[in-house]
Each structure stands twice: as structure tokens, then as C-alpha cells.
Design a protein around this motif. Structure first.
Motif, short mmCIF file in Angstrom:
data_model
loop_
_atom_site.label_atom_id
_atom_site.label_comp_id
_atom_site.label_asym_id
_atom_site.label_seq_id
_atom_site.Cartn_x
_atom_site.Cartn_y
_atom_site.Cartn_z
N VAL A 101 0.86 -1.18 0.00
CA VAL A 101 0.00 0.00 0.00
C VAL A 101 0.90 1.23 0.00
CG1 VAL A 101 -1.78 1.26 1.28
CG2 VAL A 101 -1.80 -1.25 1.24
N PHE A 102 0.64 2.14 -0.92
CA PHE A 102 1.42 3.36 -1.03
C PHE A 102 0.83 4.41 -0.08
CE2 PHE A 102 2.21 1.23 -4.98
CZ PHE A 102 3.49 1.61 -5.38
N SER A 103 1.69 5.28 0.44
CA SER A 103 1.18 6.40 1.24
C SER A 103 0.64 7.47 0.29
CB SER A 103 2.26 6.97 2.15
OG SER A 103 3.38 7.38 1.40
N THR A 104 1.27 7.63 -0.86
CA THR A 104 0.79 8.50 -1.94
C THR A 104 1.16 7.84 -3.26
OG1 THR A 104 2.84 9.77 -2.09
CG2 THR A 104 1.14 10.62 -0.59
N PHE A 105 0.48 8.23 -4.31
CA PHE A 105 0.82 7.72 -5.64
C PHE A 105 0.44 8.78 -6.65
CE2 PHE A 105 0.56 5.27 -9.53
CZ PHE A 105 1.61 4.38 -9.39
N ASN A 106 1.44 9.23 -7.42
CA ASN A 106 1.20 10.26 -8.43
C ASN A 106 2.06 9.97 -9.66
OD1 ASN A 106 3.84 11.14 -7.81
ND2 ASN A 106 3.09 12.60 -6.29
N GLU A 107 2.14 10.92 -10.57
CA GLU A 107 2.89 10.72 -11.80
C GLU A 107 4.37 10.39 -11.53
OE1 GLU A 107 0.86 13.24 -11.13
OE2 GLU A 107 -0.50 13.58 -12.83
N SER A 108 4.95 11.06 -10.54
CA SER A 108 6.36 10.81 -10.21
C SER A 108 6.55 9.39 -9.67
CB SER A 108 6.86 11.83 -9.18
OG SER A 108 6.82 13.12 -9.73
N THR A 109 5.63 8.96 -8.84
CA THR A 109 5.70 7.60 -8.30
C THR A 109 5.57 6.59 -9.43
OG1 THR A 109 4.52 8.45 -6.36
CG2 THR A 109 4.80 6.07 -6.50
N ALA A 110 4.62 6.82 -10.33
CA ALA A 110 4.42 5.92 -11.47
C ALA A 110 5.69 5.84 -12.32
CB ALA A 110 3.24 6.38 -12.31
N LEU A 111 6.33 6.96 -12.53
CA LEU A 111 7.57 6.97 -13.31
C LEU A 111 8.65 6.15 -12.62
CD1 LEU A 111 9.22 7.99 -15.72
CD2 LEU A 111 9.75 10.04 -14.37
N GLN A 112 8.83 6.35 -11.32
CA GLN A 112 9.85 5.61 -10.58
C GLN A 112 9.57 4.10 -10.62
OE1 GLN A 112 9.65 7.34 -6.68
NE2 GLN A 112 11.08 8.99 -7.19
N VAL A 113 8.34 3.72 -10.37
CA VAL A 113 7.98 2.30 -10.39
C VAL A 113 8.14 1.74 -11.80
CG1 VAL A 113 6.06 0.67 -10.11
CG2 VAL A 113 6.43 2.47 -8.40
N GLY A 114 7.65 2.46 -12.78
CA GLY A 114 7.76 2.00 -14.17
C GLY A 114 9.19 1.79 -14.61
N LEU A 115 10.06 2.75 -14.29
CA LEU A 115 11.47 2.63 -14.68
C LEU A 115 12.15 1.46 -13.96
CD1 LEU A 115 12.49 6.39 -14.91
CD2 LEU A 115 12.11 4.77 -16.81
N ALA A 116 11.79 1.22 -12.72
CA ALA A 116 12.35 0.07 -11.98
C ALA A 116 11.93 -1.24 -12.64
CB ALA A 116 11.89 0.10 -10.52
N ILE A 117 10.67 -1.33 -13.09
CA ILE A 117 10.21 -2.55 -13.78
C ILE A 117 10.91 -2.68 -15.13
CG2 ILE A 117 8.22 -3.74 -14.77
CD1 ILE A 117 6.51 -2.33 -12.60
N VAL A 118 11.09 -1.57 -15.84
CA VAL A 118 11.82 -1.61 -17.12
C VAL A 118 13.22 -2.15 -16.90
CG1 VAL A 118 12.91 -0.17 -18.90
CG2 VAL A 118 10.51 0.19 -18.31
N GLN A 119 13.89 -1.66 -15.88
CA GLN A 119 15.26 -2.10 -15.60
C GLN A 119 15.29 -3.60 -15.30
OE1 GLN A 119 17.12 -0.19 -12.21
NE2 GLN A 119 19.14 -0.40 -13.15
N ALA A 120 14.36 -4.08 -14.51
CA ALA A 120 14.31 -5.51 -14.19
C ALA A 120 14.02 -6.34 -15.44
CB ALA A 120 13.25 -5.78 -13.12
N ALA A 121 13.11 -5.86 -16.28
CA ALA A 121 12.77 -6.59 -17.51
C ALA A 121 13.95 -6.59 -18.48
CB ALA A 121 11.53 -5.97 -18.15
N GLN A 122 14.63 -5.47 -18.61
CA GLN A 122 15.79 -5.40 -19.50
C GLN A 122 16.90 -6.36 -19.06
OE1 GLN A 122 16.46 -1.13 -19.33
NE2 GLN A 122 15.78 -0.92 -21.47
N ALA A 123 17.07 -6.51 -17.76
CA ALA A 123 18.10 -7.41 -17.24
C ALA A 123 17.82 -8.85 -17.65
CB ALA A 123 18.18 -7.30 -15.72
N GLN A 124 16.54 -9.16 -17.90
CA GLN A 124 16.16 -10.51 -18.32
C GLN A 124 15.87 -10.59 -19.82
OE1 GLN A 124 13.07 -12.19 -15.79
NE2 GLN A 124 13.67 -10.80 -14.16
N TYR A 125 16.11 -9.50 -20.55
CA TYR A 125 15.80 -9.42 -21.97
C TYR A 125 14.35 -9.81 -22.25
CZ TYR A 125 20.86 -9.20 -22.17
OH TYR A 125 22.18 -8.83 -21.97
N ALA A 126 13.46 -9.38 -21.38
CA ALA A 126 12.05 -9.74 -21.49
C ALA A 126 11.36 -8.83 -22.51
CB ALA A 126 11.36 -9.61 -20.13
N PRO A 127 10.73 -9.41 -23.51
CA PRO A 127 10.03 -8.62 -24.53
C PRO A 127 8.62 -8.25 -24.06
CG PRO A 127 9.91 -10.93 -25.10
CD PRO A 127 10.71 -10.83 -23.82
#
Length: 135
Positions: free
Chosen positions: A19-45
């Protein structure tokens, strides 16, 4: 307990704990980029999509993904945003009750997908505000 029941229990615990204490555009960007980084490390399409019921906050299509990934992400997000549960949990919950997603229960399969990949974004004191989806 079956493997599916164990998985559903784990998902329910994660939904309760994450559960997030807040969630906004900046939070979405941070979370999204972290998922991108994890997916890229696995070469996930994959496609990564974070959206509210009426707005896309983050979207990335990684190399090797296809337009169909975008459609699956949209449909899984719709499920999570409608039921306020992980898309997999919705589908498995229905299957355990002997129900199938479809028009007989008001679900258009071109708009909703009850497969794994979408998780609700809950904000403390507010509830579900978005869905994080990977397809």
C-alpha cells in the motif's frame, strides 16, 4: 492446500501489504522505470503499463514486444481496476467458484483479461487508484 490456493493466498497478502502512502505521476515513473530495468536485465520482450481508470501514467514497450502486448496490458488493467484485485486472482477466484469470465457475468472478453500480470495500486486511506501491468 493446492498450489493455486497458496498462490492466491500469497497474492492476497501482497495486495494487503503493498500500500502506497501517496501515488502520483512521479511515483508511477519511478515504479515504471524500476520494472523496465528488471525486464531489460532478463531481456524480457514486454510492455509495462501503469494507468488509472482514465489516464495512462507510464507506458514502455521493450524490444521484442508486439502490439498484442499492449492489448493484453489494457485488458488486464481493466480487470484490476474493475475488481480492485490482481488480474490473476480475479481469474483464479472465478475458476475456483466454477465461473468463467464472459458475457454471462457481464465481462466482455475483448475488454477484460483474467490472466496474470496486473496488480492494484492501493493508497492508504483511499483505496485502489491505479493498476501496474506487465504483458
Amino acid at each position: 492446500m493446492t498450489d493455486t490456493e497458496d498462490l492466491l493466498e500469497t497474492l492476497a497478502e501482497q495486495e494487503k501489504a503493498l500500500v502506497f502512502s501517496t501515488f502520483n505521476e512521479s511515483t508511477a515513473l519511478q515504479v515504471g522505470l524500476a520494472i523496465v530495468q528488471a525486464a531489460q536485465a532478463q531481456y524480457a520482450p514486454v510492455v509495462i503499463d501503469i494507468r488509472t481508470p482514465n489516464r495512462t501514467l507510464f507506458h514502455a514497450a521493450l524490444p521484442g514486444s508486439a502490439p498484442d502486448n499492449d492489448e493484453w496490458a489494457r485488458r488486464k488493467s481493466n480487470t484490476t481496476l474493475r475488481f480492485h484485485r490482481a488480474s490473476f486472482a480475479v481469474g483464479e477466484g472465478m475458476r475456483q467458484k466454477g465461473r468463467t469470465p464472459g458475457p454471462d457475468i457481464g465481462i466482455d472478453l475483448m475488454e477484460y483479461a483474467t490472466h496474470g500480470g496486473s496488480f492494484p495500486v492501493r493508497v492508504e486511506g483511499v483505496g485502489v487508484v491505479a493498476a501496474i501491468t506487465v504483458s
